[in-house]
Design a protein around this motif. Structure first.
Motif, PDB file in Angstrom:
ATOM      1  N   PHE A  65       0.873  -1.142  -0.117  1.00 49.81           N
ATOM      2  CA  PHE A  65       0.052   0.138  -0.094  1.00 49.81           C
ATOM      3  C   PHE A  65       1.027   1.138  -0.053  1.00 49.81           C
ATOM      4  O   PHE A  65       0.675   2.201  -0.593  1.00 49.81           O
TER       5      PHE A  65
ATOM      6  N   TRP B  93     -14.429   4.180   4.393  1.00 50.15           N
ATOM      7  CA  TRP B  93     -14.017   2.937   3.572  1.00 50.15           C
ATOM      8  C   TRP B  93     -14.757   1.830   4.174  1.00 50.15           C
ATOM      9  O   TRP B  93     -15.489   1.032   3.200  1.00 50.15           O
TER      10      TRP B  93
ATOM     11  N   MET C 223     -17.548   0.123   1.824  1.00 49.36           N
ATOM     12  CA  MET C 223     -17.169  -1.379   1.354  1.00 49.36           C
ATOM     13  C   MET C 223     -18.027  -2.251   2.170  1.00 49.36           C
ATOM     14  O   MET C 223     -17.871  -3.640   2.130  1.00 49.36           O
TER      15      MET C 223
ATOM     16  N   PRO D 263     -18.805  -4.655  -1.446  1.00 54.70           N
ATOM     17  CA  PRO D 263     -17.779  -4.517  -2.433  1.00 54.70           C
ATOM     18  C   PRO D 263     -17.994  -4.548  -3.963  1.00 54.70           C
ATOM     19  O   PRO D 263     -17.407  -3.627  -4.781  1.00 54.70           O
TER      20      PRO D 263
ATOM     21  N   PHE E 210     -12.447   2.317  -8.598  1.00 52.23           N
ATOM     22  CA  PHE E 210     -12.247   1.303  -7.508  1.00 52.23           C
ATOM     23  C   PHE E 210     -10.963   1.160  -6.955  1.00 52.23           C
ATOM     24  O   PHE E 210     -10.616   1.005  -5.727  1.00 52.23           O
ATOM     25  N   ILE E 211      -9.959   0.830  -7.850  1.00 53.46           N
ATOM     26  CA  ILE E 211      -8.413   0.628  -7.378  1.00 53.46           C
ATOM     27  C   ILE E 211      -7.859   2.060  -6.597  1.00 53.46           C
ATOM     28  O   ILE E 211      -7.511   1.908  -5.591  1.00 53.46           O
TER      29      ILE E 211
ATOM     30  N   THR F 254      -9.729   4.225  -5.301  1.00 49.71           N
ATOM     31  CA  THR F 254     -10.343   4.140  -3.909  1.00 49.71           C
ATOM     32  C   THR F 254      -9.597   3.410  -2.947  1.00 49.71           C
ATOM     33  O   THR F 254      -9.616   4.063  -1.639  1.00 49.71           O
ATOM     34  N   GLN F 255      -9.250   2.186  -2.969  1.00 48.49           N
ATOM     35  CA  GLN F 255      -8.493   1.504  -1.998  1.00 48.49           C
ATOM     36  C   GLN F 255      -7.030   2.273  -2.009  1.00 48.49           C
ATOM     37  O   GLN F 255      -6.702   2.291  -0.727  1.00 48.49           O
TER      38      GLN F 255
ATOM     39  N   VAL G  61      -7.525   3.297   1.842  1.00 46.92           N
ATOM     40  CA  VAL G  61      -6.904   2.251   2.593  1.00 46.92           C
ATOM     41  C   VAL G  61      -5.481   2.404   2.756  1.00 46.92           C
ATOM     42  O   VAL G  61      -4.527   2.258   3.626  1.00 46.92           O
TER      43      VAL G  61
END
Length: 648
Positions: free
Chosen positions: A246, A511, A515, A518, A530-531, A533-534, A538
């Motif tokens: 991450f 989040w 989620m 999902p 979506f990616i 957002t993660q 996160v």
């Protein structure tokens, strides 16, 4: 980066020059050309006696009539917005003009009206406001606050039915509005608190964790201790790699934004005085902000927008005596209203905004913070963008600039961080039509879209990020403006820490809320958003948590070296990966910020480079405390204190 062509940031003249002409010739000419805005002056003779009584000169009448025509409003609207006469004095004089009694005060308990009718009247939007009341002798009467066309209709009815005079009374809209507001406090509070949870429970943070999420966390918390005992090396390595991944993803996102940084462009901004311009609502939520009230009123007074189509709502908690007193000490313009929010949980900014939204009438709504100093032409730029774009453009985010960067190293780094975000990352996301996490202020919304998507979540302490994600899920776009809003950053460690804890906690809440489903989230956002957002929600939290873990790992390895204990092959590789990821993270963070800074803003850049490891360690401490607060008090709003702006 964006450069604004200030030579075009001007307001066009309202009209050529009728303001010096006598009123009657202008009105006759206007009537011949069918100017509906002058109906009150041409078709209601009593108005001239009223205006004479109130001291409104003939040239002023001509100016106001012309403004009403060009703005697509009414003479009465322009007269009251100009401040030339007080609203109460005007309606009292007009009541005398039609031969009706005027009521200066209405007791809320005397209103004979239900809750829904109350809300409908508060949203009257220039229609006739009316209600039934019970006077002191238990007699019923209708009280009315007419719009411009209502006076002629009222006078005609009284001529044909003189007996109406005993049962009809006139009041000023603000007087009736105050009584309606007092009567509607409970339903407004209930709607502000529960509307989103009742209509879109899947998007409400009232309950942070849903059952399946709680079950998953329970299983994970039971599995990890067992796994750490049985296969510690594998589990620790896997967790370490997850955090580092991450961290690297956040760095990669900054690197991509830096590589594709939008080029500087000039914008031409003009504000035509025409009926095309909508009513613009400015919402400002204040709590314990007495010190900054004077500068706030000055900043809002500089906004360039026709005053007859501007409404400014100062939203305060009812028990915030110091801020209310500071506002009451000023003679507010007719388009500025103080809205008092009754004390209730949760005590959050979005709850206050949700309370105030039904009391506004603007087609466009902008949110500012108490310490903000927006560019005077920002509303014009936002309207221009909305006017030229499709209805799928729901929100425009103005860039935030930190004005006190030179007051402390923390404020300087905060300003650098904001520059990278609002001049670099957000414009890149907007240009590529990717999910845009909004900032907490200077958000310009289409009112109908804001209401259709549920408005602000009163239980989310980062309502900006939440509503940006909710708009994207509903198929709407958010973009960025060029004209900035200047504000001040926290200058002390304590202020910065409390604010950052709230932000990080809010991102975790956001989040967890979105989620809950999902697959639905991925389908609604699309794969790229979506990616992202993660990574944004996160990744930013995990990378902050990981920084402290990395520091502790390096300390443990240093102790191991000092004790002359050999390294394992896995330790060597993990340390190499950690060092590489941190260097990459620092470089991408600093490089993106350096690219968007103006040459004069790069002075002392070396200080920011040296301070970055310390700043990121501070972020890590804030992230770990945010995790604790998420468990203990997820809806707690840590207030950031604001001071008067000072040059830096």
């Amino acid at each position: 980066m964006v450069a604004v062509d200030s030579s075009h940031a001007t307001i066009r003249p309202i009209f050529s020059a009728p303001e010096l002409r006598p009123a009657q010739p202008f009105l006759e000419e206007a009537s011949e050309n069918g100017l509906a805005a002058t109906d009150l002056l041409t078709d209601f003779p009593a108005i001239h006696r009223v205006l004479d009584e109130l001291g409104v000169s003939n040239p002023d009448r001509a100016v106001l009539a012309a403004e009403a025509f060009f703005q697509g409003t009414t003479f009465q609207t322009e007269l009251l917005a100009s401040g030339k006469v007080a609203e109460t004095a005007y309606f009292a004089a007009m009541a005398r003009g039609v031969g009706l009694d005027y009521i200066a005060v209405i007791e809320p308990e005397h209103l004979l009206i239900d809750d829904e009718a109350c809300l409908e009247q508060l949203d009257a939007n220039h229609r006739v406001m009316f209600a039934e009341i019970r006077d002191g002798w238990c007699r019923l009467a209708k009280v009315v606050a007419p719009h411009e066309g209502g006076w002629k209709a009222l006078a005609h009815s009284l001529r044909s039915r003189p007996e109406m005079r005993a049962g009809v009374k006139v009041t000023a809209p603000s007087v009736l509005r105050s009584a309606l507001l007092a009567r509607s406090r409970q339903i407004l509070t209930r709607r502000a608190r529960d509307h989103l949870a009742d209509t879109r429970s899947d998007c409400s943070a009232r309950d942070i964790i849903w059952p399946w999420q709680a079950f998953s966390l329970g299983v994970l918390s039971g599995f990890l201790p067992v796994a750490l005992i049985t296969i510690p090396l594998l589990i620790l390595t896997a967790m370490h790699l997850l955090l580092v991944s991450f961290f690297i993803a956040c760095s990669a996102l900054r690197a991509i934004a830096a590589a594709a940084l939008p080029k500087a462009r000039r914008v031409k901004i003009s504000l035509p005085m025409s009926s095309e311009l909508p009513v613009y609502t400015v919402l400002v939520a204040l709590y314990d902000e007495a010190e900054v009230v004077p500068q706030l009123l000055v900043a809002l007074g500089r906004l360039q927008w026709p005053r007859s189509k501007l409404e400014i709502k100062l939203v305060c908690e009812q028990d915030d005596a110091s801020t209310i007193a500071a506002i009451a000490a000023h003679n507010l313009r007719p388009y500025v209203e103080l809205i008092l929010v009754p004390p209730s949980l949760p005590r959050t900014k979005p709850k206050a905004l949700a309370y105030a939204l039904p009391l506004t009438r603007g087609e466009l709504v902008v949110l500012y913070d108490a310490e903000d100093r927006p560019d005077p032409m920002q509303l014009a730029e936002a309207w221009q963008r909305f006017h030229r774009s499709g209805n799928d453009l729901a929100c425009l985010q103005a860039p935030l600039e930190i004005a006190n960067r030179r007051t402390s190293l923390i404020a300087n780094m905060f300003g650098f961080e904001y520059a990278a975000l609002f001049r670099g990352l957000l414009p890149w996301l907007a240009n590529n039509r990717i999910l845009l996490p909004l900032g907490g202020t200077s958000n310009h919304f289409r009112r109908d879209v804001l209401e259709a998507t549920g408005g602000w979540d009163p239980f989310n302490v980062t309502e900006d990020a939440d509503i940006g994600l909710r708009l994207a899920r509903s198929g709407y776009r958010c973009e960025t403006l060029t004209l900035p809003t200047r504000e001040d950053a926290p200058e002390t460690m304590r202020e910065w820490h409390n604010q950052r804890v709230r932000w990080l906690k809010g991102w975790m809440v956001t989040w967890l809320v979105h989620m809950r489903h999902p697959r639905a989230l991925a389908r609604q956002l699309g794969p790229v958003s979506f990616i992202v957002t993660q990574i944004l929600f996160v990744g930013m939290v995990f990378s902050s948590l990981m920084h402290l873990v990395l520091a502790m790992t390096l300390i443990a390895l240093s102790v191991q070296i000092a004790l002359d204990q050999p390294w394992g092959i896995w330790q060597t590789r993990l340390v190499a990966l950690d060092i590489a990821s941190v260097i990459l993270g620092y470089f991408c963070f600093l490089f993106l910020g350096w690219l968007v800074l103006e040459p004069k803003e790069r002075r002392g850049f070396w200080k920011l480079c040296l301070f970055t490891p310390v700043y990121w360690t501070m972020l890590s401490f804030a992230a770990w405390r945010a995790v604790i607060e998420l468990v203990r008090r997820p809806h707690h709003w840590a207030k950031t204190p604001h001071r008067k702006a000072r040059s830096a």
